[in-house]
Design a protein around this motif. Structure first.
Motif, short mmCIF file in Angstrom:
data_model
loop_
_atom_site.label_atom_id
_atom_site.label_comp_id
_atom_site.label_asym_id
_atom_site.label_seq_id
_atom_site.Cartn_x
_atom_site.Cartn_y
_atom_site.Cartn_z
N ALA A 1 -5.89 12.32 7.63
CA ALA A 1 -5.24 13.62 7.69
C ALA A 1 -3.74 13.46 7.94
O ALA A 1 -3.32 12.62 8.75
CB ALA A 1 -5.86 14.47 8.78
N ALA A 2 -2.95 14.26 7.27
CA ALA A 2 -1.50 14.20 7.44
C ALA A 2 -1.08 14.73 8.80
O ALA A 2 -0.01 14.37 9.30
CB ALA A 2 -0.80 14.99 6.34
N GLY B 1 0.81 -1.20 0.00
CA GLY B 1 0.00 0.00 0.00
C GLY B 1 0.84 1.25 0.00
O GLY B 1 1.58 1.50 0.93
N ASP B 2 0.74 2.07 -1.01
CA ASP B 2 1.47 3.33 -1.08
C ASP B 2 0.49 4.47 -0.93
O ASP B 2 -0.59 4.46 -1.52
CB ASP B 2 2.20 3.46 -2.42
CG ASP B 2 3.32 2.45 -2.55
OD1 ASP B 2 3.52 1.94 -3.66
OD2 ASP B 2 3.96 2.16 -1.52
N GLY B 3 0.88 5.48 -0.16
CA GLY B 3 0.01 6.63 0.02
C GLY B 3 0.12 7.59 -1.14
O GLY B 3 1.16 7.77 -1.75
N THR B 4 -0.99 8.22 -1.46
CA THR B 4 -1.01 9.27 -2.48
C THR B 4 -1.81 10.43 -1.94
O THR B 4 -2.72 10.26 -1.12
CB THR B 4 -1.67 8.77 -3.77
OG1 THR B 4 -2.98 8.28 -3.48
CG2 THR B 4 -0.85 7.65 -4.39
N GLY C 1 -4.65 18.14 2.68
CA GLY C 1 -4.41 17.74 4.05
C GLY C 1 -4.55 16.26 4.30
O GLY C 1 -4.21 15.78 5.37
N ASP C 2 -5.07 15.50 3.33
CA ASP C 2 -5.25 14.06 3.50
C ASP C 2 -4.18 13.28 2.74
O ASP C 2 -3.64 13.74 1.74
CB ASP C 2 -6.63 13.62 2.97
CG ASP C 2 -7.73 13.83 3.99
OD1 ASP C 2 -7.42 14.27 5.12
OD2 ASP C 2 -8.89 13.56 3.66
N ILE C 3 -3.92 12.08 3.24
CA ILE C 3 -3.10 11.11 2.52
C ILE C 3 -3.98 9.90 2.27
O ILE C 3 -4.56 9.35 3.21
CB ILE C 3 -1.86 10.70 3.34
CG1 ILE C 3 -1.05 11.92 3.77
CG2 ILE C 3 -0.98 9.75 2.54
CD1 ILE C 3 0.08 11.59 4.73
N ALA C 4 -4.10 9.49 1.03
CA ALA C 4 -4.93 8.34 0.68
C ALA C 4 -4.08 7.08 0.62
O ALA C 4 -2.97 7.10 0.07
CB ALA C 4 -5.62 8.58 -0.67
N ARG D 1 5.55 7.54 5.46
CA ARG D 1 5.39 8.76 4.67
C ARG D 1 5.79 9.98 5.49
O ARG D 1 5.27 10.18 6.59
CB ARG D 1 3.93 8.90 4.21
CG ARG D 1 3.50 7.94 3.11
CD ARG D 1 4.12 8.31 1.77
NE ARG D 1 3.70 9.63 1.34
CZ ARG D 1 2.60 9.87 0.62
NH1 ARG D 1 1.81 8.87 0.26
NH2 ARG D 1 2.30 11.11 0.26
N PRO D 2 6.70 10.82 5.01
CA PRO D 2 7.11 11.99 5.81
C PRO D 2 5.98 12.97 6.06
O PRO D 2 6.03 13.73 7.04
CB PRO D 2 8.22 12.62 4.96
CG PRO D 2 7.99 12.12 3.57
CD PRO D 2 7.42 10.73 3.73
#
Length: 400
Positions: free
Chosen positions: A221-222, A175-178, A183-186, A323-324
């Motif tokens: 949310a990030a 699973g990679d975030g996009t 403000g969100d990371i999917a 994810r940073p």
């Protein structure tokens, strides 16, 4: 590990001295609140716990499961949290602070001497790691007490509340975030290993047994909800509109008579807000995460914002992805998950750490600025009752 044990004990003593300097060196001077312990009792309990599991080689946490007697004639009668009710800790005939400090140092000296002769094996090091984690958690709890009583922390900790970033984390298995909405990371979701590494090191019993866990796609949310975000909720009648609050939340709100986070105070002209940090007035920074909020307040905000709290599995998946943009480690974060055992759970020697609280507490994830680096892990499960707002807690939200 020896260096960590020395640092933790130095910190424990410094925290006690800070509370003593504020006048809380004797139990009778400490308010009888359900969220604090008398600092003198805390000091003795932390040392006694290490003596119980390390020096006395306890096989469990029940009376009679340790070898020999305490270095203190009545140590077991005073400091065993399983047999000394919270309300009784104000009425014990405890030794003077100087005597308990001597006990703390003697216990640690003996523990370090024994540690130097131990094999570098997980089974041999387990009681030392347990005692160190226990002392670290009590250190953070002592900071809660300083905040609750409005006392200044040790000078070495100033300025308290600085923005600390977490230690490096292990990437998720899939699973990679996009980037999603602002403000969100999917995350696409997938399968990852939920729980602590069973092969090495120290793992709390509530993180076992590690097992594959499937997570559905989600957007999180990030960052944490900020003071500015929360202030908008308040301006929109968040505390007055009952439809935002659960039944339990409404009952809590009525009992607290709350219209703002625990330590927020209105400015003299009534037009703005400041907050109290360790008894001192601090300007409310709009960009900082809102802190000292209960689960009920977090849920009400989500209801108003059309969002939701993350499940603890979603939080762990996102944190472990590395994810940073996903910033954690400044405040403990409320999750939507009740504190329940993982499948295959078995209590460790400290039996009362997790098992009695399943089903009655809510999970918080991450860490706070007051959490030692050695305890920071994306797999760590903190847990408190939903109404606790004295802890260093905040929250982030997920897309519905």
């Amino acid at each position: 590990m020896g260096a960590g044990m020395r640092a933790a004990r130095h910190y424990t003593l410094a925290l006690f001295d800070a509370l003593a300097a504020a006048g809380y060196d004797a139990p009778e001077r400490v308010p009888r609140l359900p969220i604090v312990n008398p600092p003198l009792w805390e000091l003795g309990h932390v040392a006694w716990f290490g003596e119980w599991f390390v020096l006395r080689e306890a096989s469990g946490s029940h009376p009679g499961e340790a070898l020999g007697n305490s270095l203190l004639a009545r140590g077991d009668d005073w400091f065993d949290s399983n047999t000394v009710p919270h309300r009784a800790r104000w009425t014990l005939d405890l030794p003077a602070p100087g005597a308990l400090k001597t006990y703390c140092r003697e216990v640690q000296d003996r523990m370090l001497d024994r540690l130097a002769r131990e094999q570098d094996l997980d089974d041999a090091l387990y009681p030392y790691r347990l005692a160190l984690a226990h002392e670290d958690m009590h250190g953070e709890a002592s900071l809660y007490t300083l905040q609750t009583l409005g006392a200044a922390p040790p000078a070495a900790l100033a300025p308290i509340g600085q923005d600390l970033l977490p230690a490096a984390v292990t990437p998720a298995q899939s699973g990679d975030g996009t980037d999603a909405a602002a403000g969100d990371i999917a995350f696409d979701g997938g399968v990852f290993l939920l729980g602590g590494d069973q092969a090495r090191g120290f793992v709390f019993d509530n993180e076992r047994r590690a097992a594959p866990c499937r997570v559905a796609p989600f957007a999180i949310a990030a960052d944490l909800v900020s003071n500015a975000d929360y202030l908008e909720f308040m301006r929109c009648g968040g505390y007055q509109n009952a439809r935002y609050w659960s039944e339990a939340g409404r009952a809590w709100l009525m009992g607290q008579e709350r219209s703002a986070p625990r330590y927020w105070r209105r400015d003299g002209d009534g037009g703005g807000w400041h907050e109290l940090r360790f008894g001192r007035r601090s300007a409310l920074d709009p960009a900082e995460p809102v802190r000292h909020v209960s689960l009920h307040e977090a849920e009400a905000y989500c209801s108003w914002a059309g969002r939701r709290l993350p499940l603890e599995t979603e939080w762990e998946y996102a944190a472990a992805a590395g994810r940073p943009e996903f910033r954690w480690g400044r405040l403990w974060e409320w999750s939507a998950s009740p504190f329940l055992p993982y499948e295959g759970f078995g209590a460790d020697r400290y039996r009362e750490y997790s098992q009695p609280w399943f089903g009655t507490r809510q999970v918080l994830r991450g860490a706070s600025f007051a959490t030692p680096a050695r305890l920071r892990s994306p797999r760590f499960r903190n847990f408190f009752t939903p109404g606790r707002d004295d802890i260093f807690s905040g929250f982030r939200t997920c897309a519905p």
